[in-house]
Design an enzyme around this catalytic site. Structure first.
Site, PDB file in Angstrom:
ATOM      1  N   ASP A 155       0.845  -1.197   0.000  1.00 34.95           N
ATOM      2  CA  ASP A 155       0.000   0.000   0.000  1.00 34.95           C
ATOM      3  C   ASP A 155       0.884   1.252   0.000  1.00 34.95           C
ATOM      4  O   ASP A 155       1.825   1.359   0.792  1.00 34.95           O
ATOM      5  CB  ASP A 155      -0.851  -0.046   1.284  1.00 34.95           C
ATOM      6  CG  ASP A 155      -2.015   0.912   1.252  1.00 34.95           C
ATOM      7  OD1 ASP A 155      -2.452   1.297   0.162  1.00 34.95           O
ATOM      8  OD2 ASP A 155      -2.513   1.248   2.358  1.00 34.95           O
TER       9      ASP A 155
ATOM     10  N   ASP B 192       2.592   5.219  -5.441  1.00 34.05           N
ATOM     11  CA  ASP B 192       1.798   6.418  -5.160  1.00 34.05           C
ATOM     12  C   ASP B 192       2.674   7.653  -5.291  1.00 34.05           C
ATOM     13  O   ASP B 192       3.340   8.062  -4.354  1.00 34.05           O
ATOM     14  CB  ASP B 192       1.223   6.312  -3.747  1.00 34.05           C
ATOM     15  CG  ASP B 192       0.555   7.604  -3.311  1.00 34.05           C
ATOM     16  OD1 ASP B 192       0.406   8.515  -4.144  1.00 34.05           O
ATOM     17  OD2 ASP B 192       0.200   7.711  -2.132  1.00 34.05           O
TER      18      ASP B 192
ATOM     19  N   GLY C  99      -7.716   8.269   7.341  1.00 38.99           N
ATOM     20  CA  GLY C  99      -7.832   8.594   8.761  1.00 38.99           C
ATOM     21  C   GLY C  99      -9.265   8.586   9.272  1.00 38.99           C
ATOM     22  O   GLY C  99     -10.192   8.231   8.546  1.00 38.99           O
TER      23      GLY C  99
ATOM     24  N   ALA D 111     -11.580   4.691   2.722  1.00 41.24           N
ATOM     25  CA  ALA D 111     -13.002   4.347   2.622  1.00 41.24           C
ATOM     26  C   ALA D 111     -13.620   3.908   3.945  1.00 41.24           C
ATOM     27  O   ALA D 111     -14.731   3.387   3.967  1.00 41.24           O
ATOM     28  CB  ALA D 111     -13.175   3.264   1.558  1.00 41.24           C
TER      29      ALA D 111
ATOM     30  N   ASN E 135     -10.180   0.333   0.026  1.00 38.87           N
ATOM     31  CA  ASN E 135      -9.175   0.253   1.099  1.00 38.87           C
ATOM     32  C   ASN E 135      -9.725   0.652   2.463  1.00 38.87           C
ATOM     33  O   ASN E 135     -10.347   1.709   2.600  1.00 38.87           O
ATOM     34  CB  ASN E 135      -8.011   1.202   0.783  1.00 38.87           C
ATOM     35  CG  ASN E 135      -7.163   0.721  -0.354  1.00 38.87           C
ATOM     36  OD1 ASN E 135      -7.598  -0.101  -1.160  1.00 38.87           O
ATOM     37  ND2 ASN E 135      -5.956   1.225  -0.434  1.00 38.87           N
ATOM     38  N   THR E 136      -9.440  -0.184   3.426  1.00 41.45           N
ATOM     39  CA  THR E 136      -9.888   0.099   4.796  1.00 41.45           C
ATOM     40  C   THR E 136      -8.772  -0.195   5.785  1.00 41.45           C
ATOM     41  O   THR E 136      -8.246  -1.303   5.822  1.00 41.45           O
ATOM     42  CB  THR E 136     -11.098  -0.802   5.148  1.00 41.45           C
ATOM     43  OG1 THR E 136     -12.127  -0.548   4.206  1.00 41.45           O
ATOM     44  CG2 THR E 136     -11.608  -0.522   6.550  1.00 41.45           C
ATOM     45  N   ASP E 137      -8.458   0.782   6.556  1.00 42.34           N
ATOM     46  CA  ASP E 137      -7.488   0.614   7.637  1.00 42.34           C
ATOM     47  C   ASP E 137      -8.083   1.143   8.946  1.00 42.34           C
ATOM     48  O   ASP E 137      -8.172   0.429   9.948  1.00 42.34           O
ATOM     49  CB  ASP E 137      -6.201   1.374   7.286  1.00 42.34           C
ATOM     50  CG  ASP E 137      -5.055   1.034   8.235  1.00 42.34           C
ATOM     51  OD1 ASP E 137      -5.313   0.396   9.265  1.00 42.34           O
ATOM     52  OD2 ASP E 137      -3.905   1.405   7.962  1.00 42.34           O
TER      53      ASP E 137
HETATM   54  P1  13P Z   1      -8.919   4.645   5.899  1.00 45.34           P
HETATM   55  O1  13P Z   1      -8.059   5.509   6.744  1.00 45.34           O
HETATM   56  O2  13P Z   1     -10.205   5.343   5.529  1.00 45.34           O
HETATM   57  O3  13P Z   1      -9.205   3.322   6.512  1.00 45.34           O
HETATM   58  O4  13P Z   1      -8.148   4.371   4.520  1.00 45.34           O
HETATM   59  C1  13P Z   1      -7.146   3.411   4.449  1.00 45.34           C
HETATM   60  C2  13P Z   1      -6.418   3.401   3.145  1.00 45.34           C
HETATM   61  O5  13P Z   1      -6.770   4.047   2.195  1.00 45.34           O
HETATM   62  C3  13P Z   1      -5.230   2.556   3.065  1.00 45.34           C
HETATM   63  O6  13P Z   1      -4.594   2.696   1.848  1.00 45.34           O
HETATM   64  O1  G3H Z   2      -3.236   4.713   3.707  1.00 48.30           O
HETATM   65  C1  G3H Z   2      -2.524   4.605   4.686  1.00 48.30           C
HETATM   66  C2  G3H Z   2      -2.721   3.473   5.626  1.00 48.30           C
HETATM   67  O2  G3H Z   2      -3.738   3.764   6.535  1.00 48.30           O
HETATM   68  C3  G3H Z   2      -1.435   3.049   6.289  1.00 48.30           C
HETATM   69  O3  G3H Z   2      -1.045   3.860   7.307  1.00 48.30           O
HETATM   70  O4  G3H Z   2       1.450   4.129   7.227  1.00 48.30           O
HETATM   71  O5  G3H Z   2       0.216   4.324   9.382  1.00 48.30           O
HETATM   72  O6  G3H Z   2       0.495   2.112   8.277  1.00 48.30           O
HETATM   73  P1  G3H Z   2       0.374   3.595   8.078  1.00 48.30           P
HETATM   74 ZN    ZN Z   3      -4.691   4.709   1.106  1.00 49.18          ZN
END
Ligand code: 13P
Ligand code: G3H
Ligand code: ZN
Length: 309
Positions: free
Chosen positions: A83, A105, A180, A212, A254-256
């Site tokens: 990612d 990216d 975020g 997302a 994408n979901t984090d």
């Molecule tokens: P969120 O912060 O909305 O979960 O997005 C995560 C993301 O785009 C990782 O690439």
């Molecule tokens: O898009 C970014 C992701 O949420 C990853 O974040 O670099 O803190 O692991 P990170």
């Molecule tokens: Zn992202």
């Protein structure tokens, strides 16, 4: 790493045809990866598991690959993705490690420079059968160490030129999502019209949405009830996401943050309620269960990827 006939390309095409989206779920430790694995197994859903550069550094390359391989053995419809790779070298490293796909990216660069670097990654990755995601437009929020203060919406014409010139396999676009937990100052909106315009120009381009997370307000309440101090958190509107999946070519979402939030709110709760608990297994298992629940819900309600294995 084992490559099956049902590779990532197969699922991207299937998603385009059958109007579902692959969840691209970020992980940064064994428990978060296990929560994704269990959710996918239970729902019989293919998915992408993603590591950012910093997550890769945190876990270490060998652990990352070993953890992923353990999951792949149990559930082959999982794919490992880099990612937000910022440089050719980090993308090359992921390709060499056997990742299924990488994201380069460089949307903060000029169009020409972005094309040049993305092409270089595509040339290298494609030779090794690895797919590439590029980005055009800028998605607000922190993407690893680079941050964009504002959304620069994707221009459909530029998206088309970029995808054609670089031959990326997936294209991330900026339509109003952001990274975020706090994505909007007012009502969540998405420029789905941009997707319509891109689809007119390139009807079978797999589109990716970053940033997302929907940010479940119950989880925020739990987080704050047990000592957290998150003041404002607004996520993407779930109905708009569904529309993006069902009516457009969005095949990777994408979901984090939703995973982090579910994990952390539940962990906070357990620790606050059990003040003498020192066994990490006790609180991590609860965090893992909550994250799994949120991921499964997303698979069923938003991504429509249930039973698409
Ligand atoms: P969120 O912060 O909305 O979960 O997005 C995560 C993301 O785009 C990782 O690439
Ligand atoms: O898009 C970014 C992701 O949420 C990853 O974040 O670099 O803190 O692991 P990170
Ligand atoms: Zn992202």
């Amino acid at each position: 790493m084992e490559k099956t006939k049902k590779d990532l390309k197969f699922y991207l095409n299937k998603a385009l045809k059958q109007k579902f989206s692959l969840g691209a779920f970020n992980f940064c430790n064994m428990e978060s990866l296990q929560s994704i694995l269990t959710a996918c197994k239970k729902t019989n859903s293919p998915a992408i598991v993603a590591v950012s550069e910093s997550a890769l550094k945190y876990m270490g390359e060998e652990f990352t690959i070993a953890l992923f391989n353990a999951c792949k053995k149990q559930f082959p419809a999982l794919f490992l993705h880099l990612d937000h790779g910022k440089t050719f070298d980090v993308c090359k490293k992921a390709v060499d490690l056997g990742f299924d796909s990488v994201m380069i990216d460089d949307s903060n660069l000029s169009f020409e420079e972005n094309v040049k670097l993305t092409k270089k990654v595509v040339d290298y990755a494609h030779k090794k059968g690895v797919l590439v995601e590029g980005e055009i437009g800028q998605i607000k929020g922190v993407e690893d160490n680079i941050s964009a203060k504002n959304n620069v919406y994707t221009s459909p014409k530029q998206a088309c030129d970029f995808a054609t010139e670089t031959k990326v396999d997936m294209l991330a676009v900026a339509i109003g999502t952001s990274h975020g937990i706090n994505k909007y100052t007012k009502t969540p909106t998405l420029r789905l019209d941009i997707l319509t315009e891109i689809e007119k120009l390139l009807p079978s381009l797999p589109i990716v949405l970053h940033g997302a997370s929907t940010i479940n307000q119950e989880l925020i309440k739990t987080y704050n009830k047990f000592g957290g101090k998150i003041k404002k958190a607004i996520g993407v509107d779930e109905d708009l996401l569904k529309e993006a999946v069902q009516k457009h070519n969005v095949v990777k979402i994408n979901t984090d943050s939703d995973i982090r939030l579910s994990f952390s709110s539940e962990t906070r709760k357990v620790l606050a309620e059990n003040k003498i608990e020192i066994d990490p297994r006790k609180y991590l298992a609860k965090g893992r269960m909550k994250a799994e629940e949120i991921i499964s819900e997303k698979i069923e309600k938003t991504l429509n990827s249930k039973n698409k294995k």
